[in-house]
Design a protein around this motif. Structure first.
Motif, short mmCIF file in Angstrom:
data_model
loop_
_atom_site.label_atom_id
_atom_site.label_comp_id
_atom_site.label_asym_id
_atom_site.label_seq_id
_atom_site.Cartn_x
_atom_site.Cartn_y
_atom_site.Cartn_z
N ILE A 1 0.84 -1.20 0.00
CA ILE A 1 0.00 0.00 0.00
C ILE A 1 0.87 1.25 0.00
O ILE A 1 0.62 2.19 -0.76
CB ILE A 1 -0.96 -0.03 1.20
CG1 ILE A 1 -2.02 -1.12 0.99
CG2 ILE A 1 -1.63 1.33 1.40
CD1 ILE A 1 -2.87 -1.39 2.20
N LYS A 2 1.90 1.28 0.83
CA LYS A 2 2.81 2.43 0.86
C LYS A 2 3.46 2.64 -0.50
O LYS A 2 3.58 3.77 -0.97
CB LYS A 2 3.91 2.24 1.91
CG LYS A 2 3.44 2.46 3.33
CD LYS A 2 4.62 2.31 4.27
CE LYS A 2 4.24 2.55 5.70
NZ LYS A 2 5.37 2.35 6.60
N TYR A 3 3.88 1.56 -1.13
CA TYR A 3 4.51 1.63 -2.45
C TYR A 3 3.55 2.25 -3.46
O TYR A 3 3.91 3.15 -4.21
CB TYR A 3 4.91 0.21 -2.87
CG TYR A 3 5.43 0.11 -4.29
CD1 TYR A 3 6.76 0.35 -4.57
CD2 TYR A 3 4.58 -0.26 -5.32
CE1 TYR A 3 7.24 0.24 -5.87
CE2 TYR A 3 5.04 -0.37 -6.62
CZ TYR A 3 6.37 -0.11 -6.88
OH TYR A 3 6.83 -0.22 -8.16
N PHE A 4 2.30 1.75 -3.48
CA PHE A 4 1.34 2.26 -4.45
C PHE A 4 0.99 3.72 -4.16
O PHE A 4 0.81 4.50 -5.09
CB PHE A 4 0.07 1.41 -4.46
CG PHE A 4 0.21 0.20 -5.33
CD1 PHE A 4 0.45 0.33 -6.69
CD2 PHE A 4 0.12 -1.07 -4.79
CE1 PHE A 4 0.58 -0.78 -7.51
CE2 PHE A 4 0.24 -2.19 -5.61
CZ PHE A 4 0.48 -2.05 -6.96
N ILE B 1 1.15 8.88 -6.25
CA ILE B 1 1.22 10.33 -6.10
C ILE B 1 2.24 10.91 -7.08
O ILE B 1 1.96 11.92 -7.73
CB ILE B 1 1.55 10.70 -4.64
CG1 ILE B 1 0.34 10.38 -3.75
CG2 ILE B 1 1.94 12.17 -4.52
CD1 ILE B 1 0.62 10.51 -2.27
N ASP B 2 3.39 10.28 -7.21
CA ASP B 2 4.40 10.75 -8.17
C ASP B 2 3.82 10.74 -9.58
O ASP B 2 3.98 11.70 -10.33
CB ASP B 2 5.64 9.85 -8.14
CG ASP B 2 6.49 10.08 -6.91
OD1 ASP B 2 6.26 11.08 -6.21
OD2 ASP B 2 7.38 9.25 -6.65
N TYR B 3 3.14 9.67 -9.93
CA TYR B 3 2.55 9.54 -11.26
C TYR B 3 1.50 10.63 -11.48
O TYR B 3 1.44 11.26 -12.53
CB TYR B 3 1.91 8.16 -11.39
CG TYR B 3 1.24 7.90 -12.71
CD1 TYR B 3 1.99 7.59 -13.84
CD2 TYR B 3 -0.14 7.96 -12.82
CE1 TYR B 3 1.38 7.34 -15.06
CE2 TYR B 3 -0.77 7.72 -14.03
CZ TYR B 3 0.00 7.41 -15.15
OH TYR B 3 -0.63 7.18 -16.34
N TYR B 4 0.69 10.88 -10.45
CA TYR B 4 -0.36 11.89 -10.54
C TYR B 4 0.24 13.26 -10.80
O TYR B 4 -0.23 13.99 -11.67
CB TYR B 4 -1.19 11.89 -9.26
CG TYR B 4 -2.16 13.04 -9.17
CD1 TYR B 4 -3.34 13.03 -9.89
CD2 TYR B 4 -1.87 14.15 -8.36
CE1 TYR B 4 -4.22 14.09 -9.82
CE2 TYR B 4 -2.75 15.21 -8.29
CZ TYR B 4 -3.93 15.18 -9.01
OH TYR B 4 -4.79 16.23 -8.95
#
Length: 46
Positions: free
Chosen positions: A19-22, A27-30
């Motif tokens: 979950i932390k990874y996603f 957020i970076d992708y967004y």
């Protein structure tokens, strides 16, 4: 009994890490997509 608790603890730790990874990469992708979109908006205004 104790072994079952260890297994549950391990599963919970793995799930939390996933979950932390996603969250981090989501957020970076967004923000990458947001910056790209804003750049495209500026280009269309000119």
């Amino acid at each position: 009994m104790f072994f079952a608790l260890l297994v549950y603890a391990a599963i919970i730790c793995i799930v939390v890490r996933i979950i932390k990874y996603f969250i981090r990469y989501g957020i970076d992708y967004y923000f990458e997509k947001l910056a790209e979109y804003q750049k495209n908006q500026k280009n269309t205004e000119d």
